[in-house]
Design an enzyme around this catalytic site. Structure first.
Site, PDB file in Angstrom:
ATOM      1  N   HIS A 151      17.739  61.809  12.495  1.00 53.06           N
ATOM      2  CA  HIS A 151      18.776  62.026  12.786  1.00 53.06           C
ATOM      3  C   HIS A 151      18.516  62.076  14.827  1.00 53.06           C
ATOM      4  O   HIS A 151      17.974  61.713  14.947  1.00 53.06           O
ATOM      5  CB  HIS A 151      19.192  63.810  12.980  1.00 53.06           C
ATOM      6  CG  HIS A 151      19.882  64.090  11.863  1.00 53.06           C
ATOM      7  ND1 HIS A 151      20.966  63.885  11.556  1.00 53.06           N
ATOM      8  CD2 HIS A 151      19.303  64.698  11.164  1.00 53.06           C
ATOM      9  CE1 HIS A 151      21.062  64.367  10.019  1.00 53.06           C
ATOM     10  NE2 HIS A 151      20.327  65.047  10.168  1.00 53.06           N
ATOM     11  N   LYS A 166      22.798  67.435  19.919  1.00 53.11           N
ATOM     12  CA  LYS A 166      21.472  66.273  20.824  1.00 53.11           C
ATOM     13  C   LYS A 166      21.536  66.435  22.503  1.00 53.11           C
ATOM     14  O   LYS A 166      21.913  66.890  23.003  1.00 53.11           O
ATOM     15  CB  LYS A 166      22.008  65.416  20.313  1.00 53.11           C
ATOM     16  CG  LYS A 166      22.925  65.055  18.688  1.00 53.11           C
ATOM     17  CD  LYS A 166      23.081  63.359  18.964  1.00 53.11           C
ATOM     18  CE  LYS A 166      23.540  63.687  17.420  1.00 53.11           C
ATOM     19  NZ  LYS A 166      22.984  63.717  16.532  1.00 53.11           N
ATOM     20  N   TYR A 214      17.196  57.934  18.065  1.00 53.08           N
ATOM     21  CA  TYR A 214      16.436  58.111  16.991  1.00 53.08           C
ATOM     22  C   TYR A 214      15.090  58.285  17.549  1.00 53.08           C
ATOM     23  O   TYR A 214      14.558  57.341  17.762  1.00 53.08           O
ATOM     24  CB  TYR A 214      16.819  57.340  16.165  1.00 53.08           C
ATOM     25  CG  TYR A 214      18.007  57.125  15.945  1.00 53.08           C
ATOM     26  CD1 TYR A 214      18.926  56.679  16.510  1.00 53.08           C
ATOM     27  CD2 TYR A 214      18.800  58.062  14.475  1.00 53.08           C
ATOM     28  CE1 TYR A 214      20.722  55.876  15.943  1.00 53.08           C
ATOM     29  CE2 TYR A 214      20.249  58.179  13.877  1.00 53.08           C
ATOM     30  CZ  TYR A 214      21.055  57.090  15.108  1.00 53.08           C
ATOM     31  OH  TYR A 214      22.040  57.021  14.059  1.00 53.08           O
TER      32      TYR A 214
END
Lengths: 327, 511
Positions: free
Chosen positions: A261, A292, A253
């Site tokens: 997020h 991600k 994170y």
């Protein structure tokens, strides 16, 4: 808040139960989170709301990597909690500790009394508020019935009724018309029965543990250097948590997971470790699919020695981020 | 992604306010198809405790239960930190809310005060007098209104604030207590030493003599919080039984009876003949065939594993029953239970840890019945992917759980030949009132499998569930799906085999 990070005494004990590392103190959990970017995983049940899985409570479970990093930095030390409790509680419950035991029971009783008083105050104020609400709805009706009552009957003595509540009870009585007799006085005695108290931590009654020089570092998996690198990278504010939900080793994170997020799905490899190209594609696809980055990293051989002893074990780590480019 | 980020930077006010950031919205929509999933599926973020506190009654932080029936929601998150005061303050607010939520002290009102005494030899906890709904599915009753709790049950009770566990002052005397003594008598009072804190309970129960590991507890508590009834299964301690090889073979290949022998001699081709046919052909012998099925059967040249179906009797897997000893003595006996002669025991991670039941008003802990789910708890860090043997032994512990009737192909109620011929057009797809017909039915049945088990993988407190089932591919005969669905009595493999065999036999005789 009540728990200021300045009050925290270092090093902080990490309690080892069943091979896992736990933090039981709210102050310590908040401190590690704010000062050392160690979030851990809350695994316990919140007694205020025990039938849901969204919000969890203490204890805070630390990954072995987190415990190792904290111990390496001298922030924490590990206590074998099962042994400490077995010894401590046996002593307290034995003949030697009788005095201390009674003392602690008395303290608990005081805490229970405080809790009982607080609870009674709350229920009283809530009742008053509810009655107040009722009154605004039926103010006229209540006043009329009050007048009628004052004319008709001589009031029975209800000593615990405060004067200010007099106007409230008729409305209350009307709302529950079952018994014609006088309402039962709410007995808010000065000394209620004490509540049983289950404290969260064991110190007191047990003495605070102190760091033991002979203690070894908590063992961590081979991916530890990557974890330490992500955590200690200068200028970064990375938090890491177990990555099982996304099939990786760490979720990384950019800040406190309470507010952000995660950015990376991280997997640590040995520098010369051979792995399938498919695992790269799989990780890259999954990472890109959930917005991600898929991040792999390992310790470059020879580099670790250059910096030996200066860091948390992250020396010589290089990272690569993989994005799936489509097909 | 870059666009979204820039948006956030340009408009930090929006991103931290209550409206969901664009990134958050897209992420949810990519992650989760359905709306209801988005709550639970948005799992990379820690929930925002500000939302949690708003559902509680805030006038006191000491002793209030969760009042609203709606579950608290996770909060909206930002994409990345940027140096704005707003973000800093909202982070601080979240942290303060979390601290406040975690600071709650567990208290017990005298009316509902349930006390238990921990036994550090066995790891059990003896509750003197049970009160409340919780014990309808918890513990094993002892005489006089008390109960014995396993480690995970006691820890769960303490954690949710419904149980007060005491370290014994006089351990031998505490063990001798039964329910009658335990009812608030002086004897009970003498035995209670000190109330255990949450920390003390973790120290005593997790990794203690009760055999509870942190992974098993996390799964147990998670399921209990979700409202399931969870009972220990036979494999809780990770001890698996294995049939010794010799007798296993005896069991697997029973000597054929006289009739089977006779039938094989006259009608069916035996193993030798089959091998010969497959090796040198022809695959389909010339002959008289009444239907295609017998031909398709002959074309099946690749041997495949057939999961034991509910009708097969040769597979003698013992149905797992819950471990429900009523007393400590019985539990001891169960742990040291004699292993049958042709079995040996070994330790493995892959055994059934818990039996799970859906919450039901009629549930009785004395007669729990067949569990709805069975779960095997494994640690992500210490366990590798199961080998075929491990998976096989795990599935062997599971009872038959064939696809439910609505997944079975619907057979026309009147199965007369003339009827079925006419109903051919109907039969293929349109007649499918249930989900079992058509190719979709095949997929549903394969997904459901014949036997199944849940794997709960735990990584440092984070749990992930997987369902492992044994897909019965050999049960699905696609050739039989074409045209009118055949009238089939059950899913019995044996029955079908017999029929197919007869067809083949005729063919063989005709040549």
């Amino acid at each position: 808040m009540a728990h200021s990070s300045r009050d925290t005494v270092l090093p902080i004990p990490i309690f080892l139960s069943g091979g896992k590392h736990f933090i039981f103190s709210v102050a310590h959990a908040s401190f590690l989170r704010a000062e050392y970017r160690i979030a851990g995983v809350l695994t316990g049940t919140l007694p205020q709301s025990p039938q849901q899985n969204v919000f969890l409570g203490l204890p805070l479970q630390l990954m072995a990597e987190e415990a190792r990093l904290l111990v390496r930095r001298g922030v924490c030390f590990v206590v074998d909690d099962a042994a400490a409790h077995r010894e401590g509680l046996r002593r307290l419950c034995g003949p030697d500790g009788e005095e201390e035991r009674l003392q602690w029971l008395a303290t608990l009783r005081e805490m229970g009394l405080d809790a009982a008083r607080a609870r009674d105050a709350v229920s009283k104020s809530r009742m008053e508020r509810a009655l107040g609400k009722m009154e605004t709805g039926r103010r006229e009706q209540a006043l009329r019935s009050l007048a009628a009552r004052q004319q008709a009957e001589t009031r029975q003595a209800t000593p615990s009724e405060a004067d200010s509540e007099d106007t409230l009870f008729p409305a209350y009585e009307q709302a529950t018309p079952s018994p014609p007799s006088a309402p039962k006085p709410m007995s808010v005695s000065d000394d209620p029965n004490p509540l049983g108290v289950t404290p969260t931590t064991s110190h007191p009654p047990l003495p605070l543990p102190f760091p033991d020089d002979t203690a070894t570092l908590p063992p961590a998996p081979p991916s530890y250097p990557l974890f330490a690198y992500l955590h200690s990278h200068p200028g970064s504010n990375y938090f890491s948590s177990p990555g099982l939900r996304f099939g990786c080793q760490y979720l990384v994170y950019p800040g406190d997971p309470l507010r952000f997020h995660s950015h990376f799905l991280a997997v640590g490899y040995d520098w010369d470790e051979e792995f399938d190209l498919l695992s790269l594609i799989g990780g890259g696809r999954l990472g890109t699919g959930v917005k991600k980055g898929f991040l792999i990293g390992g310790t470059e051989p020879g580099k670790a020695e250059e910096f030996a002893g200066h860091g948390d074990g992250e020396e010589g780590v290089r990272c690569f981020c993989i994005e799936w480019g489509g097909m | 992604m870059a666009d979204a980020t820039e948006d956030l930077i340009r408009a930090p006010l929006n991103s931290t306010s209550a409206s969901p950031s664009p990134l958050h919205a897209t992420q949810n929509s990519t992650n989760n198809a359905s709306d209801s999933d988005s709550e639970a599926g948005d799992s990379d973020t820690a929930p925002d405790y500000v939302n949690f506190l708003s559902t509680l009654n805030l006038e006191t932080s000491t002793n209030l239960q969760h009042t609203s029936s709606a579950l608290p929601k996770r909060g909206n998150k930002d994409f990345e930190p940027h140096p704005t005061n707003l973000q800093t303050s909202s982070l601080q607010r979240s942290r303060d809310a979390m601290t406040q939520a975690l600071s709650h002290t567990r208290t017990h009102a005298p009316k509902v005060h349930v006390r238990g005494i921990y036994d550090d030899k066995s790891g059990l906890t003896r509750v003197g007098k049970v009160k409340g709904q919780m014990f309808r599915s918890l513990g094993r009753d002892i005489s006089g209104g008390g109960a014995d709790l396993y480690a995970e049950e006691a820890l769960w009770g303490l954690e949710r604030g419904a149980l007060d566990v005491f370290w014994p002052k006089d351990a031998p005397k505490a063990q001798a207590l039964d329910g009658a003594d335990a009812t608030d008598s002086d004897a009970y009072e003498e035995c209670t030493g000190l109330p255990m804190s949450l920390q003390a309970a973790y120290a005593a129960y997790v990794g203690g003599p009760g055999g509870l590991t942190s992974e098993k507890y996390v799964v147990y508590a998670g399921l209990k919080r979700a409202g399931f009834v969870v009972l220990r299964a036979q494999g809780f301690h990770g001890i698996q039984r294995r049939r010794l090889l010799q007798s296993a073979e005896d069991q697997r290949f029973p000597s054929p009876g006289l009739w089977a022998w006779l039938r094989e001699l006259i009608f069916e081709e035996n193993q030798h003949q089959k091998t010969k046919r497959l090796a040198i052909g022809p695959l389909v012998k010339p002959g008289l065939y009444r239907n295609y099925n017998s031909i398709y059967d002959m074309l099946r040249i690749i041997p495949a594993y057939t999961p034991p179906s509910s009708t097969s009797t040769s597979h003698a897997s013992p149905a797992p029953s819950s471990t429900r000893p009523t007393s400590t003595a019985q539990k001891q006996k169960l742990n040291n239970e004699e292993v049958p002669k042709d079995y040996e025991t070994y330790h493995t991670s892959y055994t059934t840890t818990y039996n799970i039941y859906r919450a039901s008003p009629t549930f009785r802990k004395s007669a729990p019945g067949a569990p709805d789910f069975r779960v095997c708890v494994i640690s992500a860090r210490d366990t590798s992917v199961p080998t075929l043997a491990e998976l096989d032994s795990l599935l062997d512990e599971q009872p038959q759980d064939p696809p439910p009737p609505q997944l079975q192909p619907q057979t026309p109620s009147a199965s007369r030949p003339d009827n079925s011929a006419r109903g051919g057009g109907r039969g293929g797809r349109g007649a499918g009132r249930g989900r079992g017909n058509g190719i979709g039915g095949v997929y549903n049945r394969l997904k459901h499998g014949q036997r199944n088990v849940l794997l709960a993988v735990v990584d440092e407190g984070v749990v992930s569930y997987m369902r492992v089932c044994e897909a019965g591919f050999t049960e699905e005969r696609l050739n039989e799906r074409v045209g009118p669905p055949p009238a089939r009595g059950g899913k019995g493999g044996g029955q079908r085999g017999g029929r197919g065999g007869r067809g083949r036999g005729r063919g063989g005789r005709g040549s």
